[in-house]
Design a protein around this motif. Structure first.
Motif, PDB file in Angstrom:
ATOM      1  N   LEU A   1       0.799  -1.224   0.000  1.00 16.54           N
ATOM      2  CA  LEU A   1       0.000   0.000   0.000  1.00 16.54           C
ATOM      3  C   LEU A   1       0.829   1.270   0.000  1.00 16.54           C
ATOM      4  N   ASN A   2       2.126   1.128  -0.098  1.00 15.93           N
ATOM      5  CA  ASN A   2       3.017   2.286  -0.039  1.00 15.93           C
ATOM      6  C   ASN A   2       2.666   3.322  -1.094  1.00 15.93           C
TER       7      ASN A   2
ATOM      8  N   ALA B   1     -13.343  -7.435  11.554  1.00 15.27           N
ATOM      9  CA  ALA B   1     -13.183  -6.055  11.090  1.00 15.27           C
ATOM     10  C   ALA B   1     -11.760  -5.872  10.599  1.00 15.27           C
ATOM     11  N   ALA B   2     -11.613  -5.109   9.544  1.00 12.15           N
ATOM     12  CA  ALA B   2     -10.288  -4.875   8.974  1.00 12.15           C
ATOM     13  C   ALA B   2     -10.072  -3.378   8.804  1.00 12.15           C
ATOM     14  N   TRP B   3      -8.941  -2.888   9.313  1.00  9.85           N
ATOM     15  CA  TRP B   3      -8.618  -1.466   9.276  1.00  9.85           C
ATOM     16  C   TRP B   3      -7.364  -1.212   8.454  1.00  9.85           C
ATOM     17  N   PHE B   4      -7.289  -0.012   7.934  1.00  8.91           N
ATOM     18  CA  PHE B   4      -6.005   0.562   7.562  1.00  8.91           C
ATOM     19  C   PHE B   4      -6.040   2.034   7.938  1.00  8.91           C
ATOM     20  N   ASP B   5      -5.004   2.436   8.693  1.00  6.89           N
ATOM     21  CA  ASP B   5      -4.883   3.809   9.161  1.00  6.89           C
ATOM     22  C   ASP B   5      -3.506   4.296   8.726  1.00  6.89           C
ATOM     23  N   GLY B   6      -3.471   5.322   7.895  1.00  6.56           N
ATOM     24  CA  GLY B   6      -2.188   5.792   7.398  1.00  6.56           C
ATOM     25  C   GLY B   6      -2.189   7.281   7.132  1.00  6.56           C
ATOM     26  N   TYR B   7      -0.998   7.833   6.843  1.00  9.62           N
ATOM     27  CA  TYR B   7      -0.900   9.278   6.748  1.00  9.62           C
ATOM     28  C   TYR B   7       0.346   9.723   6.001  1.00  9.62           C
ATOM     29  N   THR B   8       0.267  10.981   5.571  1.00  8.47           N
ATOM     30  CA  THR B   8       1.414  11.738   5.092  1.00  8.47           C
ATOM     31  C   THR B   8       1.459  13.006   5.942  1.00  8.47           C
ATOM     32  N   SER B   9       2.331  13.929   5.608  1.00  2.00           N
ATOM     33  CA  SER B   9       2.363  15.192   6.344  1.00  2.00           C
ATOM     34  C   SER B   9       1.094  16.010   6.128  1.00  2.00           C
TER      35      SER B   9
ATOM     36  N   PRO C   1      -6.625  -1.058   0.104  1.00  2.00           N
ATOM     37  CA  PRO C   1      -6.743  -0.481  -1.231  1.00  2.00           C
ATOM     38  C   PRO C   1      -7.624   0.766  -1.278  1.00  2.00           C
ATOM     39  N   ILE C   2      -8.663   0.806  -0.445  1.00  2.54           N
ATOM     40  CA  ILE C   2      -9.495   2.016  -0.383  1.00  2.54           C
ATOM     41  C   ILE C   2      -8.655   3.185   0.099  1.00  2.54           C
ATOM     42  N   TRP C   3      -7.899   2.942   1.187  1.00  5.27           N
ATOM     43  CA  TRP C   3      -7.016   3.993   1.724  1.00  5.27           C
ATOM     44  C   TRP C   3      -6.031   4.451   0.655  1.00  5.27           C
ATOM     45  N   HIS C   4      -5.409   3.514   0.002  1.00  5.01           N
ATOM     46  CA  HIS C   4      -4.388   3.834  -1.004  1.00  5.01           C
ATOM     47  C   HIS C   4      -4.973   4.695  -2.123  1.00  5.01           C
TER      48      HIS C   4
END
Length: 771
Positions: free
Chosen positions: A607-608, A626-634, A674-677
């Motif tokens: 997912l990078n 339940a499946a999560w993805f939590d990610g961020y940039t600046s 993939p939704i997050w990405h």
């Protein structure tokens, strides 16, 4: 046009009740109206007037309910909401023909008399006495306005107050008259007419002349023509009987009566009246759309979130009743944080990977680091009450019309890591991550000791040996983070969570328990680090936004500015940004979470975001519930969760994607990831790469890419999990993802899937994820 004769002081006083005792005729009128004792028990007119003057005349003029408009960050309209369809306008924005049509049919001597029209009242009395009932009223527009104020203040049409306000009683008539006299003293005729036209109900849910003009003819009140004005003026007497939509024939008869009155009193010529009478109604009905159901596609949930903020945040009133009054009164311009580009990115990403008909729901929220601004909020089921729709906002807590949150799984491990780093424990800190063992004994913040209990496991029988924090986070290893939690202290992890806004879950307090905000406080259990508490994507996105902002926490906010109908700024909730961890601690967590998406063994390596410096974490609960993805940039932080909200403890396996392809496990990197990405890629398009701040990785790890230091782990040697069908979009994603949560020991031990459960004795097990 009817003359605007304001009336001399003699007219105002002579025709007012205060001098009624000065003439025999007036005395008879007072007696007929039922004023105190006159005629009935023989008291003189002077006594009657004195008694009348003691009746209170302090009429409370209401602030009329109007529509409120909710705007996005670019000034676009999200939705208009109102409890009453009304837009108050000054008399200068109401066509003169409309003003005079109303006066001609309801009170043609309006500019000549005071609060009471002696001539009209006597005419009504004579007619009523001959008919034996109240068949004709003698009320002036001022008296009718007072009655409308009573009705407006009564509220619900089914209430006792409304029944009293509309009841035909002598006492109420006298009180209306007393108020009317005072209004004539304090306001000009123009002001009274303006207030009357804005408060009056014109049927079909339209309050005030502007709303009526827009509803029946799709024009502004300033644009009304002769026949249109006559139709609306005729409605005042009986909005239901003369409703032009429901009873067009009755409406035409009434319209023509108004036209004749207008010709009689010189507002229009007989020829104009004749032409108008021959015309059709020519309705162009536009029913007003109100509420969040009318919001742009995908923005209904954010709209609802804004409404709940107004109704629940003390910034908008110290009591629930005060906040409800603010909302009901309306006339607000509510400027929000929603960014159309970001919102569209999140909604499109969700739509590309899910269907509204799926039993599984995807929910996502995007927050701006350093400000707390919620810039996007979306769900896979549209906002509404129809089939495959929902009005439950899973980004809001249960007390604000939302759901109960979802167990976060390993996404929570970042909190434990932040606690450790705050205590000076380095990224190189190693723990013998065993295959299975007991959860260590821990003491919570209440002083309760939780003794060691069995159940701490990973999914494979491989012994990880001594691994450091970076390796443990990349592979999401339970048997590293549970002992780490014991080392730093359960209570300290709880306090860290509280500082990040996780002191209360999204779920309502259980029966028999109390809570200052009606929500369950954080569970202080040994499996805390494994994500057993229920939170919303807004909460979790904001946690990771804090790391992106170098440790500065901001309360999530949806509203930037609110003005009332007078243009006055109201107080709004503040983000209250403040430092909760040092920049160096935040940099350390950034390094840990970068390893998840950058290192070959990271659970989110597929997912990078190749064009931006990023970090994130997968989180999957027991049995893939339940499946999560939590990610961020600046620039942005996003948290996405997928689960069955009706059965949150039911497995999502087997997983089926948007193309109808099925595979056994609903791993985070295959579902929410993939939704997050896709959402982040689209939202960030056109923006430069603003590198996150990272800490130096442990000495045994090498730099993963140009924007980050992170541990590089060897590829797994164990059997891979089942893959998506070849040729699918999911298969493309999975091809670059780790087949297991690859974790190598410092000595190069064989990695294994970090797939473990918590103590079943405490609550349903949380499981870390292999992706």
């Amino acid at each position: 046009m009817a003359a605007k004769r304001s009336g001399s002081p003699l007219n105002k006083v002579g025709l007012g009740v205060r001098l009624l005792g000065a003439s025999t005729l007036a005395g008879a009128l007072v007696a007929a109206l039922g004023l105190p004792a006159v005629g009935a028990i023989g008291l003189g007119a002077k006594s009657a007037v004195n008694d009348f003057n003691t009746i209170p005349d302090d009429l409370t003029i209401p602030t009329l309910s109007q529509a409120s408009t909710i705007y996005d960050a670019n000034g676009g309209v999200i939705a208009k909401v109102f409890s009453e369809d009304r837009t108050s306008v000054p008399l200068s924005q109401i066509a003169p023909i409309m003003q005079n049509a109303l006066i001609d049919i309801e009170d043609h001597r309006f500019y000549q008399h005071g609060a009471i029209d002696l001539e009209g009242t006597l005419r009504a009395l004579l007619k009523n006495s001959s008919s034996g009932n109240v068949s004709q009223g003698g009320s002036t527009l001022t008296q009718q306005y007072v009655k409308n104020v009573f009705i407006n203040n009564a509220g619900d049409s089914n209430s006792a107050g409304f029944a009293e306000a509309t009841r035909q009683t002598t006492g109420r008539k006298i009180q209306e008259l007393r108020y009317a006299i005072k209004l004539e003293e304090d306001l000009s005729k123009q002001q009274i007419l303006d207030d009357y036209l804005n408060i009056t109900y014109f049927g079909e849910g339209a309050y005030g002349i502007e709303a009526a003009a827009e509803l029946y003819f799709s024009v502004h009140a300033s644009q009304l023509t002769i026949p249109q004005a006559a139709v609306l003026a005729g409605l005042e007497q009986s909005p239901s009987q003369y409703d032009p939509v429901v009873n067009p024939s009755e409406a035409i008869i009434r319209r023509n009566q108004v036209l004749q009155a207008m010709a009689t009193y010189g507002t229009i010529s007989p020829a104009q009246a004749k032409t108008a009478e021959a015309s059709k109604l020519n309705l162009k009905v536009t029913y007003p759309k109100t509420g969040c159901i009318t919001a742009k596609t995908g923005e209904g949930f954010f709209c609802n979130y804004v409404e709940q903020q107004v109704l629940n945040d003390p910034a908008f009133g110290s009591t629930s009743a005060a906040r409800q009054a603010t909302w009901n009164t309306g006339g607000l311009s509510i400027y929000t944080t929603l960014d159309p580009k970001d919102q569209n990115a999140v909604q499109q990403a969700i739509n590309s990977h899910t269907r509204p008909t799926d039993s599984i729901v995807a929910t996502s929220a995007m927050v701006q680091p350093g400000t707390g601004k919620i810039v996007a909020m979306a769900q896979s089921r549209p906002y509404g009450s129809g089939s495959n729709e929902t009005e439950i906002n899973y980004n809001a807590p249960a007390t604000e019309g939302g759901g109960e949150g979802f167990q976060t799984g390993s996404v929570f491990k970042a909190i434990t890591a932040a606690t450790a780093l705050s205590q000076g424990i380095p990224l190189s800190h190693t723990i013998d991550a065993v295959v299975s063992g007991d959860y260590p004994g821990m003491t919570d913040c209440n002083g309760t000791y939780h003794p060691a209990v069995p159940g701490m496991i990973n999914d494979s029988d491989t012994n990880y040996g001594n691994i450091n924090m970076v390796q443990a986070m990349a592979g999401s290893v339970n048997t590293y983070f549970a002992p780490l939690e014991a080392e730093v202290g359960l209570c300290n992890v709880v306090k860290m969570a509280q500082s990040f806004g996780l002191g209360y879950q999204a779920a309502p307090v259980q029966a028999g328990s109390s809570s200052p905000n009606g929500l369950q406080p954080i569970q202080q259990v040994q499996t805390l680090t494994l994500g057993v508490n229920n939170y919303t994507p807004v909460q979790m996105a904001n946690v990771y936004a804090t790391f992106a902002a170098n440790g500065q926490y901001c309360t999530p906010t949806a509203i930037t500015r609110v003005t009332n109908s007078a243009g006055k700024n109201l107080a709004v909730p503040q983000a209250g940004c403040h430092q909760v961890v040092s920049p160096s601690v935040a940099a350390g967590v950034n390094t840990l979470l970068k390893s998840v998406v950058a290192d070959p063994g990271g659970t989110g390596a597929s997912l990078n975001l190749s064009s931006w410096s990023d970090a994130g974490k997968t989180g999957t609960t027991n049995d893939d519930d339940a499946a999560w993805f939590d990610g961020y940039t600046s620039q942005l932080a996003d948290a996405t969760v997928m689960t069955n909200p009706n059965y949150p403890n039911q497995t999502m396996d087997p997983w089926t994607d948007i193309d109808g392809n099925t595979w056994p496990h609903a791993y985070g990197y295959l579902t929410s990831g993939p939704i997050w990405h896709d959402a982040m890629t689209q939202a960030l398009s056109g923006q430069p790469d603003v590198p996150l701040t990272f800490a130096d990785a442990p000495g045994n790890a090498q730099q993963s890419n140009s924007s980050n230091n992170g541990a590089t782990l060897p590829a797994p040697t164990g059997p891979p999990p089942a893959s998506p069908p070849a040729g699918t979009a999911a298969a493309t994603v999975a091809a670059t993802a780790p087949s297991t949560a690859a974790v190598a020991t410092a000595a190069g031990a064989t990695p294994a899937a970090a797939w473990a459960g918590s103590s079943a004795a405490e609550r349903p097990a949380e499981v870390t994820d292999p992706g």
